[in-house]
Design a protein around this motif. Structure first.
Motif, mmCIF file in Angstrom:
data_model
loop_
_atom_site.group_PDB
_atom_site.id
_atom_site.type_symbol
_atom_site.label_atom_id
_atom_site.label_comp_id
_atom_site.label_asym_id
_atom_site.label_seq_id
_atom_site.Cartn_x
_atom_site.Cartn_y
_atom_site.Cartn_z
ATOM 1 N N ILE A 43 -6.568 9.050 -0.289
ATOM 2 C CA ILE A 43 -5.352 8.507 -0.893
ATOM 3 C C ILE A 43 -5.441 6.978 -0.858
ATOM 4 C CG2 ILE A 43 -2.844 8.318 -0.700
ATOM 5 C CD1 ILE A 43 -2.765 11.119 0.413
ATOM 6 N N ASN A 44 -5.285 6.367 -2.017
ATOM 7 C CA ASN A 44 -5.438 4.912 -2.101
ATOM 8 C C ASN A 44 -4.532 4.354 -3.193
ATOM 9 O OD1 ASN A 44 -6.451 2.333 -1.618
ATOM 10 N ND2 ASN A 44 -8.579 3.022 -1.532
ATOM 11 N N ASN A 45 -4.434 3.016 -3.237
ATOM 12 C CA ASN A 45 -3.565 2.384 -4.227
ATOM 13 C C ASN A 45 -4.310 2.030 -5.512
ATOM 14 O OD1 ASN A 45 -5.038 0.335 -3.052
ATOM 15 N ND2 ASN A 45 -3.392 -1.166 -3.120
ATOM 16 N N ASN A 66 2.981 1.454 -3.271
ATOM 17 C CA ASN A 66 2.235 1.998 -4.403
ATOM 18 C C ASN A 66 2.187 3.519 -4.325
ATOM 19 O OD1 ASN A 66 -0.475 3.143 -5.411
ATOM 20 N ND2 ASN A 66 -0.337 1.217 -6.501
ATOM 21 N N ILE A 67 1.950 4.027 -3.130
ATOM 22 C CA ILE A 67 1.803 5.479 -2.968
ATOM 23 C C ILE A 67 3.141 6.192 -3.152
ATOM 24 C CG2 ILE A 67 1.223 7.253 -1.250
ATOM 25 C CD1 ILE A 67 -1.080 5.185 -0.450
ATOM 26 N N GLN A 81 -9.453 1.778 4.208
ATOM 27 C CA GLN A 81 -9.978 2.381 2.978
ATOM 28 C C GLN A 81 -11.302 1.721 2.571
ATOM 29 O OE1 GLN A 81 -6.700 1.467 3.362
ATOM 30 N NE2 GLN A 81 -6.002 3.562 3.671
ATOM 31 N N GLU A 100 -4.785 8.699 -6.433
ATOM 32 C CA GLU A 100 -3.521 7.969 -6.434
ATOM 33 C C GLU A 100 -2.353 8.963 -6.356
ATOM 34 O OE1 GLU A 100 -3.304 4.198 -8.706
ATOM 35 O OE2 GLU A 100 -4.962 5.056 -9.831
ATOM 36 N N PHE A 152 0.845 -1.194 0.000
ATOM 37 C CA PHE A 152 0.000 0.000 0.000
ATOM 38 C C PHE A 152 0.885 1.250 0.000
ATOM 39 C CE2 PHE A 152 -2.619 3.305 1.994
ATOM 40 C CZ PHE A 152 -3.769 3.220 1.224
ATOM 41 N N GLY A 156 -7.406 -0.830 -1.600
ATOM 42 C CA GLY A 156 -6.927 -0.416 -0.291
ATOM 43 C C GLY A 156 -6.955 -1.502 0.756
ATOM 44 N N VAL A 172 0.766 7.366 6.450
ATOM 45 C CA VAL A 172 0.825 7.635 5.011
ATOM 46 C C VAL A 172 1.014 9.141 4.768
ATOM 47 C CG1 VAL A 172 -0.554 7.603 2.884
ATOM 48 C CG2 VAL A 172 -0.462 5.573 4.336
#
Lengths: 349, 349
Positions: B179-181, A232-233, B192, B212, A229, B188, B230
């Motif tokens: 914010i996610n993959n 990817n970010i 998420q 993204e 996760f 997620g 994150v």
């Protein structure tokens, strides 16, 4: 050595993939390498003719099925097992080739690699190791395959990433760091707190501690560990920031006569700059921890990117990356057994 | 309005903080604003004299204690409660000022804000909302305060971030994204997956879906939601990438006569470029969800950054950001009650 190429997957497939394959075959590194193109034979032949591409030395494995970005990854095991992606993986598993390169659906390529090719003994989870083109190449393990990982996976990601950076980039003792929200060992969530002492105690990696986001671009480490996760970010954020900066630069050099003059003055430096931060220079991202060499090239790859991913597959094969990882994993399994036995002995005393 | 300034915290404290304060006081936005400097009175007076800074209009609250970056955040409640950071927060809580600006220890400022100033009713968790200086200003909620959050916190982060972007940047209907993959709602981890439907159903935010990493720099949304782990990594990675690009640019313009000429040709564009991506232009990061205005300025702030953080504190106070958030939180609490009652009624039928 035979390299199997998925000609049908990718935003710019099949033409750019075909061009990349033809270009790669002309290079010196292709000496002694044979190629199989997986895809629609009539489409491939027609494109080759239209674009005057010499495909006389290529073997073609015909399939009309394409697994695309919108397909469920598991389709590679079921309704789309005959796709170019699925066929390539099965040919590899059946010994009809030594490495596979595809720009296809990441999830499908990862699932297919794990389920069809199987993991190396001792590796609990495979990972995708994208190379970030920063001050120094940096391998991000994992770059997006597994959203949830545990501390054991992270440790083995470090082992695999180190093997890769040593074999392909000649880094003698790769520095492995864990991406975290601070440098202290008390930082992070549950995963980071569990992983830190384990990574620090490992004899199999050169763990140098935590790495923060602002240190990543400056060559602080050779392998950066995280779950998929975060991977990817980080991967996409660095990509986006790179794109933003190039867009801004372009705008600057297109602003009037001064800009154009400045562009001409800096032409060679700008070329170097572009090359330095061009992810396509590094090829694709290897899927590490499986029994064969599989390279996931970017979905938007052009001919040059695909060509470099092919070179990367050949390098991996020649360096024996899979075997090195298998040996490291076996040694680690032995070590774990030894330690467990020791612990039992101690408790028996 | 009285603004309380922590003069002693920060890598470049106290001189740069003092300079920033003196500069801010000269600006038009300081009309009707009074200032209190918290710090060592003799040090402040000596520095002012040595640097010919006019501090005649400032009130000084003397303290010799400094809480630094290496202190445990909870020290603000105990052994370092008399530090400039702790004193400032307590003055604010006691009504001796309306807003507080500090470059100090993030954890201490966050814990102190929550424990001394208390959270706004209905807000379960405060957050730090750093502004990323990208194509458009983007608020990152949370930027690093809470490593672990739940879907309710994320929703309220969206509510608070929207209130801020509307009040300070005049964004009419701020676009909130998570914010996610991946862009799909099935992407997620656990957080998420739980948050997506809740955010989508909310009447209190304009939720536009997932964002993204590669979309973040291009103005895709006004508020980006994530946990503090994150958030910290995104914040620092964009910061690091920005710094890498400027270093590369600098190198280019220093390379020989051509580089220097190009620099002269592009001087004004480069200045604009620098200003556009300069995080110090936006001031600091507000701590949102507490009963008073608190601005966390970057630890490495210079006079200009501190000055802009002071301007930001005044803007927040004038726009009534705390009151807007309190109203939104109250309305959301009402809505939750109404829905719970409705659900009970339905089940009774």
């Amino acid at each position: 050595m035979r390299i199997i190429l998925d000609i049908m997957s990718g935003d710019r497939a099949p033409l750019e993939m075909l061009k990349g394959a033809v270009e790669a075959k002309k290079e010196k590194y292709s000496e002694g390498v044979e190629y199989t193109l997986v895809g629609d034979e009539s489409v491939i032949k027609k494109l080759a003719e239209e674009n005057r591409l010499d495909i006389s030395g290529f073997e073609i494995r015909h399939t009309e099925v394409v697994l695309d970005m919108h397909d469920d990854p598991m389709a590679v095991m079921k309704e789309k097992k005959d796709s170019s992606l699925g066929t390539g993986l099965r040919m590899l598993a059946g010994g009809e080739g030594d490495a596979f390169v595809s720009c296809g659906n990441t999830g499908a390529l990862f699932c297919g690699s794990t389920l069809i090719l199987k993991r190396v003994k001792g590796i609990q989870r495979a990972a995708i190791g994208a190379i970030l083109p920063l001050t120094k190449p940096l391998m991000l393990m994992d770059s997006g395959a597994s959203v949830k990982v545990n501390e054991d996976y992270l440790h083995l990601f470090g082992v695999m990433g180190s093997a890769y950076m040593k074999a392909i980039y000649g880094v003698e003792c790769p520095r492995v760091a864990m991406i975290n929200n601070g440098s202290e060992e008390t930082k992070g969530g549950e995963l980071q707190l569990l992983a830190y002492p384990k990574l620090m105690a490992s004899k199999f990696i050169n763990f140098i501690g935590n790495v923060e986001g602002n240190q990543l671009p400056f060559g602080y480490c050779d392998v950066a560990l995280c779950d998929g996760f975060v991977g990817n970010i980080v991967l996409k954020t660095t990509e986006g920031m790179g794109r933003l900066m190039s867009a801004e630069l372009k705008g600057m050099f297109k602003s009037g006569l001064g800009g154009i003059l400045a562009y001409l003055l800096l032409k060679s430096q700008l070329k170097n700059f572009k090359k330095k931060f061009d992810s396509t220079e590094h090829g694709g991202a290897p899927i590490l921890g499986i029994t064969k060499t599989v390279i996931k090239a970017h979905g938007s790859s052009n001919a040059k990117a695909f060509k470099n991913a092919i070179r990367q597959a050949i390098q991996c094969e020649r360096a024996g990356v899979v075997d090195i990882i298998a040996k490291e994993a076996a040694a680690y399994s032995e070590e774990k057994k030894r330690m467990a036995a020791e612990a039992q002995e101690n408790s028996a005393e």
